[in-house]
Write a protein that holds these residues in place. Structure first.
Motif, PDB file in Angstrom:
ATOM      1  N   GLN A  46      -5.198  -3.463  -2.159  1.00  0.00           N
ATOM      2  CA  GLN A  46      -5.951  -2.648  -0.992  1.00  0.00           C
ATOM      3  C   GLN A  46      -4.954  -0.979  -0.145  1.00  0.00           C
ATOM      4  N   ASN A  47      -5.160  -0.564  -0.231  1.00  0.00           N
ATOM      5  CA  ASN A  47      -4.561   0.408   0.269  1.00  0.00           C
ATOM      6  C   ASN A  47      -5.067   0.775   1.475  1.00  0.00           C
ATOM      7  N   PRO A  48      -4.062   0.928   2.358  1.00  0.00           N
ATOM      8  CA  PRO A  48      -4.317   1.229   4.120  1.00  0.00           C
ATOM      9  C   PRO A  48      -4.678   2.537   4.340  1.00  0.00           C
ATOM     10  N   ILE A  49      -5.365   3.407   3.284  1.00  0.00           N
ATOM     11  CA  ILE A  49      -5.898   5.198   3.849  1.00  0.00           C
ATOM     12  C   ILE A  49      -7.446   4.788   2.849  1.00  0.00           C
ATOM     13  N   GLU A  50      -8.324   6.251   3.385  1.00  0.00           N
ATOM     14  CA  GLU A  50      -9.829   6.241   2.294  1.00  0.00           C
ATOM     15  C   GLU A  50     -10.266   5.378   2.912  1.00  0.00           C
ATOM     16  N   GLN A  51     -10.430   4.758   3.734  1.00  0.00           N
ATOM     17  CA  GLN A  51     -11.755   3.771   4.769  1.00  0.00           C
ATOM     18  C   GLN A  51     -12.701   4.609   4.973  1.00  0.00           C
ATOM     19  N   GLU A  52     -13.398   4.769   4.135  1.00  0.00           N
ATOM     20  CA  GLU A  52     -14.970   5.398   4.543  1.00  0.00           C
ATOM     21  C   GLU A  52     -15.239   4.760   2.811  1.00  0.00           C
ATOM     22  N   GLY A  53     -16.079   4.373   2.876  1.00  0.00           N
ATOM     23  CA  GLY A  53     -16.442   3.554   1.900  1.00  0.00           C
ATOM     24  C   GLY A  53     -16.034   2.281   0.937  1.00  0.00           C
ATOM     25  N   THR A  54     -15.784   1.716   2.023  1.00  0.00           N
ATOM     26  CA  THR A  54     -15.352   0.535   2.135  1.00  0.00           C
ATOM     27  C   THR A  54     -15.242  -0.406   3.444  1.00  0.00           C
ATOM     28  N   TYR A  55     -15.517  -1.656   3.015  1.00  0.00           N
ATOM     29  CA  TYR A  55     -16.088  -2.564   3.907  1.00  0.00           C
ATOM     30  C   TYR A  55     -14.776  -4.115   3.911  1.00  0.00           C
ATOM     31  N   PRO A  56     -13.770  -3.249   5.147  1.00  0.00           N
ATOM     32  CA  PRO A  56     -12.790  -4.291   5.715  1.00  0.00           C
ATOM     33  C   PRO A  56     -12.912  -5.627   5.783  1.00  0.00           C
ATOM     34  N   LEU A  57     -12.065  -6.844   5.733  1.00  0.00           N
ATOM     35  CA  LEU A  57     -11.664  -7.467   4.922  1.00  0.00           C
ATOM     36  C   LEU A  57     -12.166  -8.264   6.530  1.00  0.00           C
ATOM     37  N   PRO A  58     -13.260  -9.937   7.781  1.00  0.00           N
ATOM     38  CA  PRO A  58     -13.128 -10.107   8.737  1.00  0.00           C
ATOM     39  C   PRO A  58     -11.725 -10.899   8.283  1.00  0.00           C
ATOM     40  N   GLU A  59     -11.152 -11.037   9.890  1.00  0.00           N
ATOM     41  CA  GLU A  59      -9.979 -11.570   9.954  1.00  0.00           C
ATOM     42  C   GLU A  59     -10.010 -13.448   9.149  1.00  0.00           C
ATOM     43  N   ALA A  60     -11.168 -14.385   9.901  1.00  0.00           N
ATOM     44  CA  ALA A  60     -10.982 -15.131   9.015  1.00  0.00           C
ATOM     45  C   ALA A  60     -11.406 -15.777   7.646  1.00  0.00           C
ATOM     46  N   GLN A  61     -11.304 -13.889   6.473  1.00  0.00           N
ATOM     47  CA  GLN A  61     -10.797 -14.808   5.386  1.00  0.00           C
ATOM     48  C   GLN A  61     -10.061 -13.906   5.159  1.00  0.00           C
ATOM     49  N   MET A  62      -9.076 -13.459   5.860  1.00  0.00           N
ATOM     50  CA  MET A  62      -7.912 -12.475   5.373  1.00  0.00           C
ATOM     51  C   MET A  62      -6.838 -13.823   5.601  1.00  0.00           C
ATOM     52  N   ASP A  63      -7.380 -14.675   6.684  1.00  0.00           N
ATOM     53  CA  ASP A  63      -6.973 -15.788   6.448  1.00  0.00           C
ATOM     54  C   ASP A  63      -6.686 -17.048   5.176  1.00  0.00           C
ATOM     55  N   ARG A  64      -7.551 -16.604   4.330  1.00  0.00           N
ATOM     56  CA  ARG A  64      -7.033 -17.550   3.836  1.00  0.00           C
ATOM     57  C   ARG A  64      -6.179 -17.444   2.123  1.00  0.00           C
ATOM     58  N   PHE A  65      -5.352 -15.674   2.304  1.00  0.00           N
ATOM     59  CA  PHE A  65      -4.333 -15.185   1.033  1.00  0.00           C
ATOM     60  C   PHE A  65      -2.657 -16.336   1.694  1.00  0.00           C
ATOM     61  N   LEU A  66      -2.279 -16.320   0.831  1.00  0.00           N
ATOM     62  CA  LEU A  66      -0.811 -17.349   1.567  1.00  0.00           C
ATOM     63  C   LEU A  66      -0.310 -16.301   1.934  1.00  0.00           C
ATOM     64  N   MET A  67       0.208 -15.347   1.877  1.00  0.00           N
ATOM     65  CA  MET A  67       0.486 -13.941   1.781  1.00  0.00           C
ATOM     66  C   MET A  67      -0.395 -12.604   1.762  1.00  0.00           C
ATOM     67  N   HIS A  68       0.429 -11.626   2.913  1.00  0.00           N
ATOM     68  CA  HIS A  68       0.033 -10.176   2.725  1.00  0.00           C
ATOM     69  C   HIS A  68       1.311  -9.499   2.717  1.00  0.00           C
ATOM     70  N   VAL A  69       1.396  -9.522   1.268  1.00  0.00           N
ATOM     71  CA  VAL A  69       2.753  -8.277   1.352  1.00  0.00           C
ATOM     72  C   VAL A  69       1.950  -6.793   0.945  1.00  0.00           C
ATOM     73  N   GLN A  70       3.282  -5.872   2.021  1.00  0.00           N
ATOM     74  CA  GLN A  70       3.703  -4.187   2.147  1.00  0.00           C
ATOM     75  C   GLN A  70       4.236  -4.027   0.977  1.00  0.00           C
ATOM     76  N   VAL A  71       3.554  -2.989   0.593  1.00  0.00           N
ATOM     77  CA  VAL A  71       4.298  -2.190  -0.663  1.00  0.00           C
ATOM     78  C   VAL A  71       5.146  -1.210  -0.180  1.00  0.00           C
ATOM     79  N   ASN A  72       6.223  -0.565  -0.939  1.00  0.00           N
ATOM     80  CA  ASN A  72       7.141   0.235   0.145  1.00  0.00           C
ATOM     81  C   ASN A  72       6.903   1.668  -0.550  1.00  0.00           C
ATOM     82  N   TYR A  73       7.602   2.394  -0.077  1.00  0.00           N
ATOM     83  CA  TYR A  73       7.982   3.519  -1.287  1.00  0.00           C
ATOM     84  C   TYR A  73       9.383   3.319  -1.047  1.00  0.00           C
ATOM     85  N   PRO A  74       9.916   3.777  -3.102  1.00  0.00           N
ATOM     86  CA  PRO A  74      10.847   3.085  -3.266  1.00  0.00           C
ATOM     87  C   PRO A  74      12.069   4.543  -2.758  1.00  0.00           C
ATOM     88  N   PRO A  75      13.394   3.958  -2.462  1.00  0.00           N
ATOM     89  CA  PRO A  75      14.277   4.709  -2.756  1.00  0.00           C
ATOM     90  C   PRO A  75      14.281   6.291  -3.750  1.00  0.00           C
TER      91      PRO A  75
END
Length: 326
Positions: free
Chosen positions: A148-177
């Motif tokens: 998922q991407n953190p922008i363009e929230q129009e037309g999206t359905y954010p995952l509830p916290e209880a469902q997010m909990d089922r993911f082992l890890m939440h990995v953030q991808v940042n810009y490369p050097p």
């Protein structure tokens, strides 16, 4: 070849396709070996999809990509009963959906409505799908990597916290050097040139067998975790539930702490990280290395924290610095 050398080979191959995202590659491999599902978040164009495809390409596995859209139905993910006319008469047969694969890429999971997200998360948690009263098991090697991407929230359905909990890890991808971005340009150019010259039809390297993953998991299960390290993991999670005991600021910033799933994730990911570092025991460095990915999506920050511009990573930094080492 040993399981360790084969997994290292997998990491190397992925790193050749995903330049500048070494941490992301390592987190994907940890998720694979820890038998957990990952939520990968980052701005568009940061190779989230490419990273998952690189893993599937170099592993002897069946890959499936589901593009989540607002009009998607649960049956589009899980499959459905289809009416068949045969010589012996009519019958219904189960037509498996794209969820029945070894590596499933759930692209832009927050663009599908809640009922579709629920169908996917049920398969992630139970490792099975029930359709028309019949239960269908997932393959032994099964992992969901949702993006998922953190922008363009129009037309999206954010995952509830209880469902997010089922993911082992939440990995953030940042810009490369910038140096790595230059290498990305060269890599894509080489791939385009190879395609134009039809070199893509050349003999491909042998894929890493699934047995290497299963053997690695058996070795990881034998990694030693001392009682002190177990307590340290539990202390980190417990600190998110009683933040005021650590500091006044944390008490204001955290509204809801992490569930026991976080403690289990620390155990799995800590042992996997230790195995990747060629150690047969877990030390505090292993726990701290995965702390942000495990806790990032399990904390609910207060409005006060958001008003002060605090992120989940800022709060986790404070927790890790304040919880005593074993």
């Amino acid at each position: 070849m040993t399981a360790r050398s084969q997994i290292e080979d997998l990491k190397t191959r992925m790193g050749e396709s995903i330049i500048g995202q070494r941490d992301v590659v390592e987190r994907l491999v940890i998720g694979l070996l820890a038998n957990g599902n990952l939520l990968i978040e980052g701005l568009p164009g940061l190779a989230k999809t490419r990273a998952v495809k690189a893993m599937a390409k170099n592993l002897d596995s069946e890959f499936s990509r589901i593009q989540f859209t607002p009009d998607l139905l649960p049956s589009d993910v899980t499959g459905t009963e289809v009416y068949h006319q045969t010589n012996d008469g009519a019958e219904f047969k189960f037509d498996p959906g794209p969820i029945f694969a070894n590596i499933v890429l759930a692209d832009e999971i927050n663009r599908a409505p809640a009922k579709v997200q629920a169908a996917l998360l049920e398969a992630m948690e139970e490792r099975q799908v029930t359709v028309s009263g019949t239960t269908h098991k997932m393959p032994p090697l099964f992992i969901v990597m949702a993006t998922q991407n953190p922008i363009e929230q129009e037309g999206t359905y954010p995952l509830p916290e209880a469902q997010m909990d089922r993911f082992l890890m939440h990995v953030q991808v940042n810009y490369p050097p910038v140096e790595d971005e230059v290498e990305v340009i060269r890599l894509v150019r080489r791939e385009e040139q190879a395609k134009q010259q039809k070199e893509s039809g050349a003999e491909k390297p042998v894929a890493i067998p699934q047995d290497a993953v299963f053997e690695a998991r058996r070795e990881i299960a034998a990694i030693h975790v001392s009682p002190e390290m177990e307590r340290y993991m539990a202390d980190l999670v417990y600190a998110t539930r009683t933040p005021a005991a650590l500091s006044e600021d944390l008490g204001r910033w955290i509204e809801v702490g992490a569930s026991p799933r976080a403690s289990l994730a620390f155990d799995k990911c800590g042992r996997t990280h230790a195995w990747l570092k060629d150690r047969d025991f877990v030390d505090p460095a292993d726990v701290r290395a995965v702390a942000h990915d495990i806790l990032r999506h399990r904390l609910t920050l207060s409005y006060e924290a958001q008003g002060e511009g605090k992120t989940a990573d800022d709060v986790i930094d404070a927790i890790v610095s304040l919880v005593a080492l074993p």
